[in-house]
Design an enzyme around this catalytic site. Structure first.
Site, mmCIF file in Angstrom:
data_model
loop_
_atom_site.group_PDB
_atom_site.id
_atom_site.type_symbol
_atom_site.label_atom_id
_atom_site.label_comp_id
_atom_site.label_asym_id
_atom_site.label_seq_id
_atom_site.Cartn_x
_atom_site.Cartn_y
_atom_site.Cartn_z
ATOM 1 N N SER A 122 0.839 -1.198 0.000
ATOM 2 C CA SER A 122 0.000 0.000 0.000
ATOM 3 C C SER A 122 0.870 1.242 0.000
ATOM 4 O O SER A 122 2.027 1.216 0.457
ATOM 5 C CB SER A 122 -0.893 0.018 1.241
ATOM 6 O OG SER A 122 -1.578 1.246 1.373
ATOM 7 N N TYR A 139 -2.271 -0.728 10.445
ATOM 8 C CA TYR A 139 -2.319 -1.212 9.069
ATOM 9 C C TYR A 139 -1.075 -0.773 8.306
ATOM 10 O O TYR A 139 -0.442 -1.555 7.597
ATOM 11 C CB TYR A 139 -3.576 -0.664 8.403
ATOM 12 C CG TYR A 139 -3.718 -0.939 6.927
ATOM 13 C CD1 TYR A 139 -4.195 -2.167 6.467
ATOM 14 C CD2 TYR A 139 -3.404 0.034 5.978
ATOM 15 C CE1 TYR A 139 -4.341 -2.417 5.110
ATOM 16 C CE2 TYR A 139 -3.552 -0.217 4.629
ATOM 17 C CZ TYR A 139 -4.021 -1.435 4.191
ATOM 18 O OH TYR A 139 -4.165 -1.677 2.845
#
Length: 311
Positions: free
Chosen positions: A187, A200
């Site tokens: 990501s 995360y």
């Protein structure tokens, strides 16, 4: 300008999505508007003909888009998903088989080491081997602060995004022959973390380290390891993250293209990394973010202050 050239600003909805919230893991038919996985648009060219792929989190979102693209490129596809996502998984497999290739799905929780390893063995049995592993499954939730981050939630993020990834990869490596490929969905959060996604983002940064180290380890065996780093992509995970109406409405609108991405727009990156076109690419992290957010041109005092920003 040719008839096939499209202005990327206008290719998909510009955002302004309606207020919505889902329980994890998030379902496609409850996501408004429904994400574009390439069902109507992706056209294959036989670039993965005969290959066997396993995709974790392949029922919806980015995973579904990759499954569809792989199948239309000629690959046989197995997907893993949560039991609650069976309807989405069935839709994905139907689209895969409509492309003329084999599609199978396995329901379970990747935090369970037994399940995370069994999907490799079941894929090999069902498809006759394994050539491509896409480690895509992930869990994220908006965090008010580190102080209120519960250990149980921290564990869920790490066990889904890292433990499950490692379990599956470890089981898969002995089955991979020269020319095989492992692709991780990392990501933009790995490089520019948002405060509300602190745990995360930590796992996504760790995934980058995993990719680079494993690429070094498996390169002498002829196995390539890479990652794709998505930016703000509209998937069922987004309304299941816990953001308020303003955050959903402005999601992805702070990019230079002025809109969030759609899962279908990432599929080509995975096809490329899995194909012979990327035969000399390993240890790479390919950004699909709408802009280069790994750069230093953003004022850190302003970064991530606007609702919807995922820089």
């Amino acid at each position: 300008m040719t008839d096939t050239q499209i202005d990327p600003r206008d290719k998909h909805p510009e955002g302004g999505f309606p207020a919505q919230e889902q329980e994890q893991p998030g379902l496609t038919d409850q996501t408004r508007p429904e994400p574009d996985h390439g069902e109507e648009s992706y056209v294959g060219a036989g670039r993965l003909a005969g290959r066997r792929a396993l995709i974790t989190g392949g029922d919806s979102g980015i995973g579904r888009a990759v499954a569809i693209a792989f199948a239309r490129e000629g690959a046989h596809v197995a997907i893993a998903h949560m039991p609650e996502e069976q309807a989405d998984a069935d839709d994905t497999i139907e689209t895969v088989t409509d492309a003329g290739t084999t599609g199978v799905s396995f329901a379970g929780d990747l935090r369970d080491e037994g399940f995370a390893t069994s999907i490799v063995d079941k894929t090999v049995e069902a498809l006759g081997g394994l050539d491509i592993v896409v480690l895509n499954a992930a869990y994220q939730k908006d965090r008010e602060s580190l102080v209120t981050l519960e250990t149980e939630e921290f564990d869920r993020v790490f066990k889904t995004n890292l433990y499950g990834l490692l379990y599956t990869a470890r089981q898969a490596v002995p089955h991979l022959q020269p020319g095989s490929s492992i692709i991780v969905t990392s990501s933009v959060q790995a490089f520019n973390p948002s405060p509300g996604l602190i745990d995360y983002a930590m796992t996504k940064a760790a995934q980058v380290a995993f990719v680079k180290a494993l690429a070094e380890q498996l390169g002498p065996k002829g196995v390539r390891v890479n990652a794709v780093a998505p930016g703000p992509i509209w998937t069922p995970l987004i309304p299941a993250t816990g953001w308020d109406a303003e955050r959903i409405a402005t999601f992805g609108t702070d990019t230079p293209l002025g809109r969030p991405g759609q899962p279908a727009e990432l599929a080509g990156a995975y096809v490329y990394l899995a194909s012979e076109a990327a035969s000399y690419v390993s240890g790479a992290v390919l950004p699909v973010t709408g802009e280069d957010r790994a750069g230093s041109r953003h004022d850190p005092r302003q970064r991530c202050t606007r609702p919807g920003s995922r820089c």
